[in-house]
Design a protein around this motif. Structure first.
Motif, PDB file in Angstrom:
ATOM      1  N   TYR A  28      19.414   2.537  -4.253  1.00 39.59           N
ATOM      2  CA  TYR A  28      18.000   2.895  -4.367  1.00 39.59           C
ATOM      3  C   TYR A  28      17.132   1.641  -4.530  1.00 39.59           C
ATOM      4  N   ARG A  29      17.591   0.707  -5.391  1.00 38.32           N
ATOM      5  CA  ARG A  29      16.841  -0.530  -5.604  1.00 38.32           C
ATOM      6  C   ARG A  29      16.785  -1.361  -4.322  1.00 38.32           C
ATOM      7  N   GLU A  30      17.914  -1.438  -3.615  1.00 35.36           N
ATOM      8  CA  GLU A  30      17.938  -2.192  -2.366  1.00 35.36           C
ATOM      9  C   GLU A  30      17.029  -1.562  -1.318  1.00 35.36           C
ATOM     10  N   LEU A  31      16.991  -0.215  -1.298  1.00 38.60           N
ATOM     11  CA  LEU A  31      16.107   0.480  -0.358  1.00 38.60           C
ATOM     12  C   LEU A  31      14.652   0.182  -0.672  1.00 38.60           C
ATOM     13  N   ILE A  32      14.304   0.254  -1.960  1.00 43.65           N
ATOM     14  CA  ILE A  32      12.924  -0.030  -2.371  1.00 43.65           C
ATOM     15  C   ILE A  32      12.560  -1.473  -2.051  1.00 43.65           C
ATOM     16  N   SER A  33      13.485  -2.411  -2.332  1.00 44.70           N
ATOM     17  CA  SER A  33      13.221  -3.826  -2.045  1.00 44.70           C
ATOM     18  C   SER A  33      13.042  -4.051  -0.549  1.00 44.70           C
ATOM     19  N   GLY A  34      13.899  -3.421   0.265  1.00 44.02           N
ATOM     20  CA  GLY A  34      13.778  -3.565   1.713  1.00 44.02           C
ATOM     21  C   GLY A  34      12.466  -3.026   2.243  1.00 44.02           C
ATOM     22  N   LEU A  35      12.056  -1.854   1.729  1.00 40.76           N
ATOM     23  CA  LEU A  35      10.793  -1.261   2.160  1.00 40.76           C
ATOM     24  C   LEU A  35       9.605  -2.119   1.736  1.00 40.76           C
ATOM     25  N   LEU A  36       9.693  -2.714   0.560  1.00 42.63           N
ATOM     26  CA  LEU A  36       8.606  -3.587   0.102  1.00 42.63           C
ATOM     27  C   LEU A  36       8.481  -4.819   0.990  1.00 42.63           C
ATOM     28  N   PHE A  37       9.616  -5.404   1.330  1.00 44.65           N
ATOM     29  CA  PHE A  37       9.579  -6.582   2.193  1.00 44.65           C
ATOM     30  C   PHE A  37       9.097  -6.229   3.602  1.00 44.65           C
ATOM     31  N   ALA A  38       9.458  -5.037   4.072  1.00 47.53           N
ATOM     32  CA  ALA A  38       9.066  -4.616   5.421  1.00 47.53           C
ATOM     33  C   ALA A  38       7.707  -3.933   5.458  1.00 47.53           C
ATOM     34  N   SER A  39       7.115  -3.670   4.296  1.00 46.93           N
ATOM     35  CA  SER A  39       5.865  -2.907   4.241  1.00 46.93           C
ATOM     36  C   SER A  39       4.716  -3.525   5.036  1.00 46.93           C
ATOM     37  N   PRO A  40       4.531  -4.866   5.067  1.00 51.08           N
ATOM     38  CA  PRO A  40       3.429  -5.391   5.891  1.00 51.08           C
ATOM     39  C   PRO A  40       3.557  -5.003   7.362  1.00 51.08           C
ATOM     40  N   VAL A  41       4.787  -5.107   7.899  1.00 51.76           N
ATOM     41  CA  VAL A  41       5.004  -4.747   9.297  1.00 51.76           C
ATOM     42  C   VAL A  41       4.857  -3.243   9.491  1.00 51.76           C
ATOM     43  N   LEU A  42       5.455  -2.454   8.585  1.00 57.16           N
ATOM     44  CA  LEU A  42       5.396  -0.998   8.712  1.00 57.16           C
ATOM     45  C   LEU A  42       3.963  -0.492   8.604  1.00 57.16           C
ATOM     46  N   LEU A  43       3.219  -1.023   7.629  1.00 58.70           N
ATOM     47  CA  LEU A  43       1.825  -0.609   7.473  1.00 58.70           C
ATOM     48  C   LEU A  43       0.993  -1.021   8.675  1.00 58.70           C
ATOM     49  N   GLY A  44       1.229  -2.250   9.149  1.00 58.96           N
ATOM     50  CA  GLY A  44       0.505  -2.710  10.334  1.00 58.96           C
ATOM     51  C   GLY A  44       0.795  -1.837  11.549  1.00 58.96           C
ATOM     52  N   PHE A  45       2.058  -1.438  11.697  1.00 62.75           N
ATOM     53  CA  PHE A  45       2.441  -0.579  12.826  1.00 62.75           C
ATOM     54  C   PHE A  45       1.789   0.794  12.704  1.00 62.75           C
ATOM     55  N   LEU A  46       1.779   1.344  11.489  1.00 58.98           N
ATOM     56  CA  LEU A  46       1.194   2.672  11.282  1.00 58.98           C
ATOM     57  C   LEU A  46      -0.321   2.650  11.459  1.00 58.98           C
ATOM     58  N   ILE A  47      -0.968   1.605  10.931  1.00 64.45           N
ATOM     59  CA  ILE A  47      -2.432   1.546  10.934  1.00 64.45           C
ATOM     60  C   ILE A  47      -2.975   1.130  12.299  1.00 64.45           C
ATOM     61  N   PHE A  48      -2.344   0.110  12.913  1.00 66.27           N
ATOM     62  CA  PHE A  48      -2.914  -0.483  14.125  1.00 66.27           C
ATOM     63  C   PHE A  48      -2.248  -0.021  15.416  1.00 66.27           C
ATOM     64  N   VAL A  49      -1.151   0.739  15.330  1.00 69.00           N
ATOM     65  CA  VAL A  49      -0.496   1.228  16.545  1.00 69.00           C
ATOM     66  C   VAL A  49      -0.458   2.761  16.555  1.00 69.00           C
ATOM     67  N   ILE A  50       0.284   3.339  15.614  1.00 67.99           N
ATOM     68  CA  ILE A  50       0.433   4.795  15.585  1.00 67.99           C
ATOM     69  C   ILE A  50      -0.909   5.482  15.353  1.00 67.99           C
ATOM     70  N   GLY A  51      -1.690   4.958  14.404  1.00 64.74           N
ATOM     71  CA  GLY A  51      -2.998   5.552  14.097  1.00 64.74           C
ATOM     72  C   GLY A  51      -3.910   5.618  15.310  1.00 64.74           C
ATOM     73  N   PRO A  52      -4.181   4.488  15.980  1.00 64.75           N
ATOM     74  CA  PRO A  52      -5.028   4.538  17.184  1.00 64.75           C
ATOM     75  C   PRO A  52      -4.469   5.409  18.299  1.00 64.75           C
TER      76      PRO A  52
END
Length: 316
Positions: free
Chosen positions: A23-47
């Protein structure tokens, strides 16, 4: 052998610790990947999702979107828009010629750059350099060079007593001219082909030479089959990019003459940002996405019979 109570507790505690660590490793991985994931959701999937929504509305930015169902799609497909089908026709004409031309040109340039010649590093840099130049700037330069009356290209042709051309000023030559200009920016394809050629085992060529094979036979029986996966990749990417060509016709021709170079994305841009028909523009964008998706699916559908992957015999 029965497990004691203490052993059961130890096993249960170990499982809890493993779950906590995962669980901790999953949370850490998501935190590290969050800039890319958020950017993809906001600037690609959203539009993308918002574009699909706007394609079912009548929207001009000034007023709120009004839901009109499939009216925008019917308007485009029924031919009521005098610019849509000419844009589709010009785009398919451009794509079907520019992609094969780009693949063949970049593949043979890569073969030449892969040869052991003096100064090949400099030649590789020269062929890749146009990719670094902004498309708008290079388009303006080409516009000056290909000017029918005082352009340097026609001047050189006249000097050598060769026939001149109207280039971008004629319905018949504007698309072929844009295709020739597109070869100027095939540096990325050349680099990818070059990387693939360098991975072909040299012992295949040596064995072929022992059997008496010539250069053309080596090309068609070794180089092309062993590079088929790279050719497939560049073809798919080339089709996707060619369908989205915008800068060159926008800067050099504005879709002219007589809509001969009125490519799809230029139509999409003008419909939205010049005429403020964002509903129609969004519908045409969705249809372009479907066209690209269909072509990509067709390529992958036939890839198994056309593409050779090393070691695929072992997997059968």
């Amino acid at each position: 052998m029965e497990i004691g109570v203490e052993q059961k507790e130890i096993i249960t505690e170990s499982k809890k610790m493993v779950k906590k660590r995962v669980y901790r490793e999953l949370i850490s991985g998501l935190l590290f990947a969050s800039p890319v994931l958020l950017g993809f959701l906001i600037f690609v999937i959203g539009p993308v999702l918002y574009t699909v929504y706007l394609s079912f509305t009548k929207y001009n930015i000034v007023s709120a979107p009004q839901f009109v169902g499939f009216d925008n799609y019917i308007h485009l497909l029924s031919g009521k828009d005098a610019f849509y089908y000419p844009a589709v026709k010009a785009t398919f004409y451009y794509v079907m010629l520019s992609v094969p031309a780009g693949i063949i040109f970049s593949f043979f340039i890569a073969i030449l750059l892969n040869m052991k010649i003096r100064g090949r590093t400099i030649f590789r840099a020269i062929f890749y350099l146009p990719v670094i130049i902004p498309l708008a700037a290079s388009s303006i330069i080409w516009l000056w060079l290909l000017q029918p009356n005082f352009g340097i290209v026609n001047y050189l042709l006249e000097t050598f007593h060769l026939p001149t051309s109207l280039w971008l000023s004629s319905d018949a030559t504007v698309i072929p001219t844009l295709i020739l200009i597109s070869l100027w920016t095939t540096g990325n394809m050349i680099v990818i082909f070059l990387a693939g050629l360098q991975n072909i085992p040299s012992h295949l060529y040596e064995a072929f030479e022992v059997d008496g094979g010539n250069s053309f036979q080596k090309l068609f029986y070794i180089t092309v089959p062993m590079s088929s996966s790279i050719i497939f990749f560049n073809t798919v990417i080339g089709f996707i990019n060619a369908f989205q060509t915008f800068v060159q016709p926008y800067v050099m021709t504005q879709g002219g003459p007589n809509k001969a170079s009125y490519l799809y994305v230029l139509y999409l841009f003008r419909e939205g940002f010049q005429f403020s028909n964002f509903g129609t523009s969004s519908a045409s964008a969705v249809m372009l996405f479907i066209i690209i998706l269909l072509f990509t699916w067709i390529f992958f559908k036939f890839s198994k019979s056309l593409v050779y992957y090393e070691g695929q015999e072992d997997r059968k």
